[in-house]
Design an enzyme around this catalytic site. Structure first.
Site: not given
Ligand code: SAH
Length: 219
Positions: A39, A65-67
């Site tokens: 990530r 960028i999402s959790q």
């Protein structure tokens, strides 16, 4: 260098345990994918040390960028099989597509901001994710030439379920999409069966806007 990559590996394992497994994600394919995808390479260098935190991060162009947990929840909800073909609307950093690509046969992902599209495409090449096909376009219309899909995931908030996407699902296909206003949405899952659709509400969420012909109009 080596120390750094060990550090990220350790942070990644902690993310999986404390944010994802601890909140009830059980699908082994989903957990394995999260343990694999680096990530920290999907955010800018300045944000790398925060990449495994329990929150979304900016990726430029006012997008995020999402959790990690929301990526896991949506991925598990898609009930993926290894020979599935999956369509994603909203490539962004490319992280969600990379997770999907560990699990399924092929991922098709569409982004409407050119710089993000190009950056993600370059990263997929660099990481040898050869089963991800990228496209620069308005994704609210889907990808007719490659349809139907076993699953469709929308990673931006829509004013309503985009009908074109439902129509591009196979019988037995699954769609997950955040639907609501521009500040808060509900995560909606659609199961397409032979003659109708079943809709489930998976709970509240918060995404950037889905902008396009069957989304929000450009400001
Ligand atoms: N899945 C991404 C999340 C990115 S945020 C990730 O893992 O990083 C949502 C993305 O959807 C943004 O990059 C935004 O530009 C994109 N988007 C919004 N409307 C879109 C549309 N109509 N078609 C394609 N992409 C869209």
């Amino acid at each position: 260098m080596e120390n750094k990559s060990f550090k990220y590996e350790r942070q990644r394992e902690e993310m999986v345990r404390n944010q994802i497994e601890a909140r009830g994600i059980k699908d082994p394919g989903v957990l394995a994918a999260f343990r694999k995808v680096p990530r920290h390479l999907f955010v800018s260098e300045a944000l790398r040390d925060q990449a495994y935190g329990d929150y979304p991060l900016p990726i430029g162009e006012q997008q995020t960028i999402s959790q990690p947990y929301i990526v896991a929840e949506m991925t598990q909800a898609l009930e993926l099989n290894q020979d599935d073909r999956v369509l994603e609307i909203g490539t962004g950093s490319g992280y969600q597509a990379a997770i999907l690509a560990q699990i399924v046969y092929r991922v098709y992902t569409i982004e409407r901001i050119r710089s993000l599209h190009i950056q993600a495409r370059n990263l997929f090449d660099k990481l040898h994710y050869h089963n991800i096909v990228t496209r620069y376009a308005d994704g609210t219309k889907g990808w007719r030439n490659e349809s139907p899909f076993n699953a469709v995931i929308v990673t931006a908030g829509a004013p309503a379920v985009p009908e074109a996407l439902v129509n591009q699902l196979v019988t037995g296909g699954r769609l997950v999409v955040p639907v609501g206003n521009q500040h808060t949405q509900e995560l909606i899952k659609i199961d397409r069966s032979k003659n109708n659709y079943q809709q489930t509400n998976l709970g509240g969420c918060r995404f950037v806007k889905l902008v396009g012909e069957h989304g929000w109009k450009e400001a």
